[in-house]
Scaffold this motif. Structure first.
Motif, PDB file in Angstrom:
ATOM      1  N   ALA A 180      16.094  53.935  52.998  1.00 30.07           N
ATOM      2  CA  ALA A 180      17.326  53.708  53.750  1.00 30.07           C
ATOM      3  C   ALA A 180      17.079  53.897  55.247  1.00 30.07           C
ATOM      4  O   ALA A 180      17.574  53.119  56.075  1.00 30.07           O
ATOM      5  CB  ALA A 180      18.428  54.650  53.268  1.00 30.07           C
ATOM      6  N   CYS A 181      16.308  54.916  55.610  1.00 32.04           N
ATOM      7  CA  CYS A 181      15.973  55.117  57.020  1.00 32.04           C
ATOM      8  C   CYS A 181      15.164  53.938  57.545  1.00 32.04           C
ATOM      9  O   CYS A 181      15.368  53.490  58.678  1.00 32.04           O
ATOM     10  CB  CYS A 181      15.184  56.413  57.194  1.00 32.04           C
ATOM     11  N   GLY A 182      14.254  53.429  56.719  1.00 32.95           N
ATOM     12  CA  GLY A 182      13.458  52.287  57.135  1.00 32.95           C
ATOM     13  C   GLY A 182      14.320  51.068  57.423  1.00 32.95           C
ATOM     14  O   GLY A 182      14.102  50.354  58.414  1.00 32.95           O
ATOM     15  N   ALA A 183      15.313  50.831  56.575  1.00 34.34           N
ATOM     16  CA  ALA A 183      16.196  49.684  56.783  1.00 34.34           C
ATOM     17  C   ALA A 183      16.986  49.838  58.080  1.00 34.34           C
ATOM     18  O   ALA A 183      17.160  48.878  58.839  1.00 34.34           O
ATOM     19  CB  ALA A 183      17.146  49.538  55.589  1.00 34.34           C
ATOM     20  N   VAL A 184      17.464  51.054  58.356  1.00 32.71           N
ATOM     21  CA  VAL A 184      18.203  51.307  59.597  1.00 32.71           C
ATOM     22  C   VAL A 184      17.327  51.010  60.804  1.00 32.71           C
ATOM     23  O   VAL A 184      17.745  50.326  61.761  1.00 32.71           O
ATOM     24  CB  VAL A 184      18.691  52.771  59.639  1.00 32.71           C
ATOM     25  N   LEU A 185      16.107  51.511  60.791  1.00 33.60           N
ATOM     26  CA  LEU A 185      15.240  51.381  61.957  1.00 33.60           C
ATOM     27  C   LEU A 185      14.760  49.943  62.149  1.00 33.60           C
ATOM     28  O   LEU A 185      14.595  49.497  63.290  1.00 33.60           O
ATOM     29  CB  LEU A 185      14.056  52.339  61.829  1.00 33.60           C
ATOM     30  N   GLU A 186      14.559  49.226  61.076  1.00 32.41           N
ATOM     31  CA  GLU A 186      14.204  47.811  61.224  1.00 32.41           C
ATOM     32  C   GLU A 186      15.343  47.039  61.883  1.00 32.41           C
ATOM     33  O   GLU A 186      15.111  46.203  62.760  1.00 32.41           O
ATOM     34  CB  GLU A 186      13.863  47.212  59.861  1.00 32.41           C
ATOM     35  N   ARG A 187      16.584  47.331  61.470  1.00 30.05           N
ATOM     36  CA  ARG A 187      17.732  46.666  62.112  1.00 30.05           C
ATOM     37  C   ARG A 187      17.836  47.051  63.573  1.00 30.05           C
ATOM     38  O   ARG A 187      18.331  46.267  64.397  1.00 30.05           O
ATOM     39  CB  ARG A 187      19.028  47.019  61.374  1.00 30.05           C
ATOM     40  N   ALA A 188      17.379  48.265  63.906  1.00 28.64           N
ATOM     41  CA  ALA A 188      17.448  48.737  65.286  1.00 28.64           C
ATOM     42  C   ALA A 188      16.279  48.236  66.131  1.00 28.64           C
ATOM     43  O   ALA A 188      16.176  48.588  67.308  1.00 28.64           O
ATOM     44  CB  ALA A 188      17.488  50.266  65.315  1.00 28.64           C
ATOM     45  N   GLY A 189      15.394  47.424  65.543  1.00 27.83           N
ATOM     46  CA  GLY A 189      14.328  46.801  66.318  1.00 27.83           C
ATOM     47  C   GLY A 189      12.983  47.493  66.291  1.00 27.83           C
ATOM     48  O   GLY A 189      12.077  47.109  67.025  1.00 27.83           O
ATOM     49  N   TRP A 190      12.832  48.511  65.433  1.00 29.33           N
ATOM     50  CA  TRP A 190      11.564  49.229  65.346  1.00 29.33           C
ATOM     51  C   TRP A 190      10.664  48.617  64.272  1.00 29.33           C
ATOM     52  O   TRP A 190      11.152  48.030  63.297  1.00 29.33           O
ATOM     53  CB  TRP A 190      11.814  50.701  65.033  1.00 29.33           C
ATOM     54  N   LEU A 191       9.355  48.779  64.439  1.00 29.83           N
ATOM     55  CA  LEU A 191       8.383  48.383  63.423  1.00 29.83           C
ATOM     56  C   LEU A 191       8.205  49.553  62.470  1.00 29.83           C
ATOM     57  O   LEU A 191       7.942  50.683  62.907  1.00 29.83           O
ATOM     58  CB  LEU A 191       7.045  48.018  64.063  1.00 29.83           C
TER      59      LEU A 191
END
Length: 212
Positions: A180-191
């Motif tokens: 879930a954290c990974g999905a949030v950060l991908e949406r926020a533009g992080w790799l």
């Protein structure tokens, strides 16, 4: 480049939130900083004021550049990103709604900073400030999306430095929480890449800034 001309303006800039650059002062004082191009007013409610890149540069000038007559005050209630590694629990009785508004304001401030400093006004990838303060920037993105930071006697996400250069690690107690954290950060533009510790079975993310 326009610069502040009064001790009061320099004090307001010096006391800006260390994470987001959010400013506090009277409407007249803040409007004057906007005219000097050292601040901008966010277009969304509550229409807070934030430092521009020029304002950040002024704040980072050596201390001797500020006259000794400028008052030095300790501001209470300054926003702090929560990485989940804090040794102290949140203040007793903390207003959850107020905290959520502060976090949301911090995230919107970062998005606006991306627009102002990234080539082409790109809001979809981290800006230079975020790359220089990865742990805090990642924590703001996570908390703004509703993820809970760890605290004494509370489970949640933890953002720590990574052995990999220019990256941080994000862990959660469960594999679902990590994803879930990974999905949030991908949406926020992080790799984001997910990894596992073969000895402990722990799952974690390695997070780095997406570049052009």
């Amino acid at each position: 480049m326009p610069r502040p001309t009064t001790a009061a303006q320099r004090r307001i800039i010096a006391e800006a939130d260390p994470v987001t650059g959010r400013l506090r002062g009277t409407e007249a004082q803040l409007a004057a900083l906007v005219r000097l191009r050292l601040a901008f007013r966010h277009p969304r409610p509550p229409h807070a004021y934030f430092l521009t890149p020029a304002g950040h540069r002024v704040r980072e000038e050596p201390a001797e550049a500020v006259p000794e007559t400028a008052p030095v005050e300790t501001e209470t209630g300054v926003f702090a990103a929560r990485t989940g590694t804090e040794r102290e629990a949140p203040p007793p009785g903390e207003d959850a709604a107020a905290r959520a508004r502060e976090v949301r304001g911090a995230w919107l401030g970062l998005v606006e900073l991306r627009r102002m400093t990234n080539p082409g006004g790109d809001r979809e990838r981290p800006c230079a400030w975020e790359r220089a303060h990865r742990a805090r920037a990642v924590a703001i993105a996570l908390e703004a999306a509703g993820r809970t930071p760890a605290a004494p006697r509370r489970e949640g996400y933890r953002v720590t430095e990574s052995p990999q250069p220019d990256a941080v690690e994000v862990g959660e107690p469960t594999a679902d929480g990590v994803r879930a954290c990974g999905a949030v950060l991908e949406r926020a533009g992080w790799l984001v890449s997910e990894h596992g510790d073969g000895r402990t079975g722990r799952r974690f993310l390695v997070v780095s800034a997406r570049r052009a």
